[in-house]
Each structure stands twice: as C-alpha cells, then as structure tokens.
Motif scaffolding. Structure first.
Motif, PDB file in Angstrom:
ATOM      1  N   ASP A 240      41.887  64.162  -4.606  1.00  0.00           N
ATOM      2  CA  ASP A 240      42.467  65.456  -5.293  1.00  0.00           C
ATOM      3  C   ASP A 240      43.012  64.867  -6.492  1.00  0.00           C
ATOM      4  OD1 ASP A 240      41.485  66.701  -3.315  1.00  0.00           O
ATOM      5  OD2 ASP A 240      43.248  67.705  -2.524  1.00  0.00           O
ATOM      6  N   PHE A 241      43.583  63.819  -6.454  1.00  0.00           N
ATOM      7  CA  PHE A 241      44.384  63.264  -7.717  1.00  0.00           C
ATOM      8  C   PHE A 241      43.441  62.010  -8.371  1.00  0.00           C
ATOM      9  CE2 PHE A 241      47.722  64.868  -5.345  1.00  0.00           C
ATOM     10  CZ  PHE A 241      48.745  65.345  -6.015  1.00  0.00           C
ATOM     11  N   GLY A 242      42.266  62.010  -7.892  1.00  0.00           N
ATOM     12  CA  GLY A 242      41.536  61.061  -8.555  1.00  0.00           C
ATOM     13  C   GLY A 242      41.679  59.602  -7.763  1.00  0.00           C
ATOM     14  N   CYS A 243      40.751  58.784  -8.075  1.00  0.00           N
ATOM     15  CA  CYS A 243      40.788  57.429  -7.675  1.00  0.00           C
ATOM     16  C   CYS A 243      41.711  56.433  -8.607  1.00  0.00           C
ATOM     17  CB  CYS A 243      39.535  56.686  -7.622  1.00  0.00           C
ATOM     18  SG  CYS A 243      38.600  56.556  -9.037  1.00  0.00           S
ATOM     19  N   GLU A 244      42.184  55.341  -8.256  1.00  0.00           N
ATOM     20  CA  GLU A 244      43.076  54.535  -8.941  1.00  0.00           C
ATOM     21  C   GLU A 244      42.228  54.075 -10.363  1.00  0.00           C
ATOM     22  OE1 GLU A 244      46.380  54.149  -8.825  1.00  0.00           O
ATOM     23  OE2 GLU A 244      46.146  55.704  -7.398  1.00  0.00           O
ATOM     24  N   GLU A 245      40.832  53.992  -9.877  1.00  0.00           N
ATOM     25  CA  GLU A 245      40.012  53.390 -11.256  1.00  0.00           C
ATOM     26  C   GLU A 245      40.294  54.548 -12.465  1.00  0.00           C
ATOM     27  OE1 GLU A 245      36.150  52.413 -10.249  1.00  0.00           O
ATOM     28  OE2 GLU A 245      36.665  50.692  -8.885  1.00  0.00           O
ATOM     29  N   CYS A 246      40.343  55.845 -12.078  1.00  0.00           N
ATOM     30  CA  CYS A 246      40.249  56.883 -13.006  1.00  0.00           C
ATOM     31  C   CYS A 246      41.528  56.711 -14.037  1.00  0.00           C
ATOM     32  CB  CYS A 246      40.275  58.164 -12.279  1.00  0.00           C
ATOM     33  SG  CYS A 246      38.655  58.743 -11.681  1.00  0.00           S
ATOM     34  N   LYS A 247      42.618  56.125 -13.405  1.00  0.00           N
ATOM     35  CA  LYS A 247      43.667  56.322 -14.313  1.00  0.00           C
ATOM     36  C   LYS A 247      43.738  55.239 -15.302  1.00  0.00           C
ATOM     37  CE  LYS A 247      46.011  58.314 -10.257  1.00  0.00           C
ATOM     38  NZ  LYS A 247      47.283  58.111  -9.185  1.00  0.00           N
ATOM     39  N   VAL A 248      42.849  54.223 -15.183  1.00  0.00           N
ATOM     40  CA  VAL A 248      43.159  53.185 -15.956  1.00  0.00           C
ATOM     41  C   VAL A 248      41.911  52.559 -16.758  1.00  0.00           C
ATOM     42  CG1 VAL A 248      44.835  52.095 -14.827  1.00  0.00           C
ATOM     43  CG2 VAL A 248      42.729  51.417 -14.084  1.00  0.00           C
ATOM     44  N   GLU A 249      40.744  53.340 -16.126  1.00  0.00           N
ATOM     45  CA  GLU A 249      39.300  52.905 -16.918  1.00  0.00           C
ATOM     46  C   GLU A 249      38.418  54.123 -17.209  1.00  0.00           C
ATOM     47  OE1 GLU A 249      34.991  51.238 -15.236  1.00  0.00           O
ATOM     48  OE2 GLU A 249      36.641  50.907 -13.909  1.00  0.00           O
ATOM     49  N   LYS A 250      37.950  54.300 -18.595  1.00  0.00           N
ATOM     50  CA  LYS A 250      37.360  55.159 -19.066  1.00  0.00           C
ATOM     51  C   LYS A 250      35.911  55.143 -18.553  1.00  0.00           C
ATOM     52  CE  LYS A 250      35.995  55.390 -23.067  1.00  0.00           C
ATOM     53  NZ  LYS A 250      35.929  55.692 -24.573  1.00  0.00           N
ATOM     54  N   LYS A 251      35.624  56.319 -17.835  1.00  0.00           N
ATOM     55  CA  LYS A 251      34.025  56.114 -17.372  1.00  0.00           C
ATOM     56  C   LYS A 251      33.539  57.387 -18.155  1.00  0.00           C
ATOM     57  CE  LYS A 251      35.820  55.171 -12.614  1.00  0.00           C
ATOM     58  NZ  LYS A 251      35.774  55.523 -11.353  1.00  0.00           N
ATOM     59  N   PRO A 252      31.956  57.148 -18.365  1.00  0.00           N
ATOM     60  CA  PRO A 252      31.276  58.061 -19.333  1.00  0.00           C
ATOM     61  C   PRO A 252      31.035  59.235 -18.932  1.00  0.00           C
ATOM     62  CG  PRO A 252      30.276  55.749 -18.822  1.00  0.00           C
ATOM     63  CD  PRO A 252      31.271  55.759 -17.875  1.00  0.00           C
ATOM     64  N   TYR A 253      31.095  59.613 -17.488  1.00  0.00           N
ATOM     65  CA  TYR A 253      30.927  61.300 -17.260  1.00  0.00           C
ATOM     66  C   TYR A 253      31.883  61.631 -16.144  1.00  0.00           C
ATOM     67  CZ  TYR A 253      26.607  59.999 -19.393  1.00  0.00           C
ATOM     68  OH  TYR A 253      25.653  59.285 -20.271  1.00  0.00           O
ATOM     69  N   CYS A 254      32.946  60.953 -16.207  1.00  0.00           N
ATOM     70  CA  CYS A 254      34.310  61.325 -15.179  1.00  0.00           C
ATOM     71  C   CYS A 254      35.182  61.936 -16.103  1.00  0.00           C
ATOM     72  CB  CYS A 254      34.740  59.976 -14.501  1.00  0.00           C
ATOM     73  SG  CYS A 254      36.080  60.371 -13.586  1.00  0.00           S
ATOM     74  N   TYR A 255      35.209  63.448 -15.715  1.00  0.00           N
ATOM     75  CA  TYR A 255      36.247  64.290 -16.638  1.00  0.00           C
ATOM     76  C   TYR A 255      37.779  63.806 -16.399  1.00  0.00           C
ATOM     77  CZ  TYR A 255      38.984  68.105 -18.051  1.00  0.00           C
ATOM     78  OH  TYR A 255      40.068  69.058 -18.534  1.00  0.00           O
ATOM     79  N   LEU A 256      38.150  63.303 -15.174  1.00  0.00           N
ATOM     80  CA  LEU A 256      39.332  62.928 -14.925  1.00  0.00           C
ATOM     81  C   LEU A 256      39.591  61.578 -15.477  1.00  0.00           C
ATOM     82  CD1 LEU A 256      41.807  63.547 -13.485  1.00  0.00           C
ATOM     83  CD2 LEU A 256      41.141  62.326 -11.305  1.00  0.00           C
TER      84      LEU A 256
END
Length: 342
Positions: free
Chosen positions: A215-231
C-alpha cells in the motif's frame, strides 16, 4: 487554423463538466468512471457500480462543489487555464505548428480535436498528456484513446507521445517558484499531495508480472524513478522539489488524495496525514499538488476547502495551497520544449 502548419501538437487534459449542473456532472463522471483504465473491474460490475451507485450519489454533491469554483467570466478553472496554455504555446511555436486542446472526458473531445488535425494532412503529430507522472489511468488512457481514433485515418503522420516529465528541471523550478511566493519558513510543515490510485493498478505495470504492490509502495519506488510506475514518479517529483526548496526530511510529507471506494489505494492518505500532523501539534501547512498542471476541483476545493476544514477541526490553524503551473511563462517554455523534442 494556420494553412501553413505542417506539425500538430495535441494537449490533452483530464476533463471537466460543460457546466456545474447535475446533468452535466453526471455525464462527466459516467464517462470518466466507465473508462476501464480508471475503474479496472469487469464491465458489468463497473456499470452497475458506476451508474447504479457512485454517479447517482456523487453527481448532485459534485455539482454543488463545481458551482463554488466556477467563474461567470471564465467558467471551469481547469478549462480556462488549459485554453491559456494552448494559446500561449501556439504563440511560442508559430505558424509551422498547430496546437489543439482536448479533454479525455467530455469537451472538447479527443475525437473532435483529431478531426480538426486530420484534414490538415500533417507531417507529424505530437501528443502531450498534461499529467507529469505516468499512470495507466491518465496518460495510458489518453494514448489508448488517441490510438483508437487515429488508426482509422487514411494517412499517418509521424506520431509521438510524451509519456512523463515528472522531474523536468524547469517544471520543478516553476512549482518551486510558486511555492516561494509563500514564506515557507512560516509554515510548520509542507505537504506534497498527489492524486491517488488503487494499489492494484501499480502492480499491473510491474515488469516482473507480479500483481501485488504494498500500500505504501516498495522501497525501490522511493529512491528509483521507474518508467511506468506512478508511485515512483511521485517520489521523483517530490525529491526534485525538496532539493530545489532546500527542505529537510522532517519538514515535509508525501501523501495521496481523492481515493474512491473501499479497495486499498496507495498511502499515506492525505486525510490520515492531516490527523497525524495535528496530533503532533502542527498548526500551519503549506500544500503542493504536483500531479496537476492547472488548478482544478482537486486543488481549489478538495485541498483548500475540504482538507483545510478537516485540519482546522483537528486543531490546525491554516492550510495554504501553492498555485498550480497554470499560465506561468516558464511552464509554457516546458511545453514548448516537450513539443519540439521529438
């Protein structure tokens, strides 16, 4: 329409009712929520839920809210600023380009805008969704609709799409510049409030094929910009703004607004964050809403009225909203660069 234009630019915003009446709001909400990328459940269940439950309940309330932000002179704020962006970009690009504006839901429709562009026998067409962060429910839906319509054309110009620009340096500077119009140090805390999404929609664009996302996203989301991951792109926007504003980690919170229904949405929720900050004794909040490039019902009412009243009921004193990009000249320069960068 310029007869000499050989290159088309199509700006696409989410949408707005034609008027703040219950009938027009009902039409808007129905078209919006019946989009399978927005409410990604089977058609029959979606139709029952949207047409039988959500829209009948929400349309009258939403119409009353739209009435409070509607202007007699300029109408819908979202439409007003979107039209300004279109006209200012046209002036910047000149006669070689023709700029059209469309709304993904309601008017002017993508279909009507593309009809105007089709007869121009363009060499190229650049589509710019007015959403800085990619999400299947926004940018993905826009691209889907454009492709559905344009595939019937008898000729095809060189077609390109802008999928995201979440940490564009000049866009970030424009948001920051608007923030600096406030005395940031006079506020106890800064919120970066983004439009929310159901958690399941994050998992669907995971390249690993794993359809589960915390629900809060994976830890990678918080430090790495992914092409199609909104979070991950919301975090990227926030990191860029925090660096530009010189904020410390304890001075700000990222959160998500506008959830619908009982299914889990990405967290932390803005409402829950307000409660937690109030419990800590925070009295004055400054709020950025960097998912929107034009002020609209989510910024002018949801944050400035609904959340502000909620925070004050909890003991808070002030919720100040940083204006969106609207017709800022630097934002128009961002759009110009996005239009030219094929």
């Amino acid at each position: 329409m310029s007869k000499s234009a050989k290159k088309g630019i199509l700006l696409i915003q989410l949408g707005t009712p034609d008027t703040p009446t219950t009938d027009d709001v009902r039409k808007y909400l129905t078209e919006f929520l019946m989009d399978s990328r927005v409410m990604d459940i089977p058609y029959f269940s979606r139709s029952l839920l949207v047409k039988g439950v959500i829209v009948p309940k929400r349309a009258p309330r939403s119409a009353a809210t739209y009435s409070t932000i509607w202007s007699e002179e300029t109408g819908s704020p979202l439409m007003h600023y979107s039209e300004l962006q279109r006209d200012m970009l046209q002036l910047e690009l000149g006669d070689e380009y023709h700029v059209e504006l469309a709304m993904r839901y309601q008017n002017p429709s993508i279909e009507s805008a593309l009809k105007k562009l089709e007869v121009m026998k363009l060499e190229s067409l650049r589509v710019i969704p007015l959403f800085p962060q990619y999400a299947s429910a926004t940018t993905g839906s826009v691209i889907d609709k454009v492709m559905e319509i344009i595939r019937c054309w008898q000729y095809f110009p060189a077609l390109s799409f802008v999928s995201s620009y979440c940490d564009d340096e000049e866009m970030i500077e424009t948001f920051a510049e608007n923030g600096r119009k406030h005395d940031i140090d006079a506020y106890d805390h800064v919120l970066f409030s983004y439009h929310g999404l159901p958690v399941r929609q994050l998992g669907k664009v995971d390249c690993t094929g794993v359809l589960k996302c915390p629900d809060f996203g994976c830890e990678e989301c918080k430090v790495e910009k992914k092409p199609y991951c909104y979070l991950s792109q919301c975090y990227a926007t926030t990191r860029a703004l925090v660096a530009k504003l010189g904020l410390n980690e304890d001075q700000y919170t990222l959160c998500f607004q506008s959830r619908l229904g009982k299914t889990p949405w990405i967290q932390p929720y803005t409402s829950d964050t307000l409660h937690q900050l109030a419990e800590r004794g925070v009295k004055k909040l400054l709020v950025f809403s960097p998912a929107f490039v034009a002020d609209c019902i989510e910024t002018l009412d949801e944050i400035q009225v609904e959340y502000a009243n909620e925070f004050k009921s909890l003991g808070g004193e002030e919720v100040a909203m940083v204006e969106s990009l609207n017709s800022h000249p630097k934002w128009i320069q961002v759009l110009k660069r996005l239009a030219l960068n094929n």
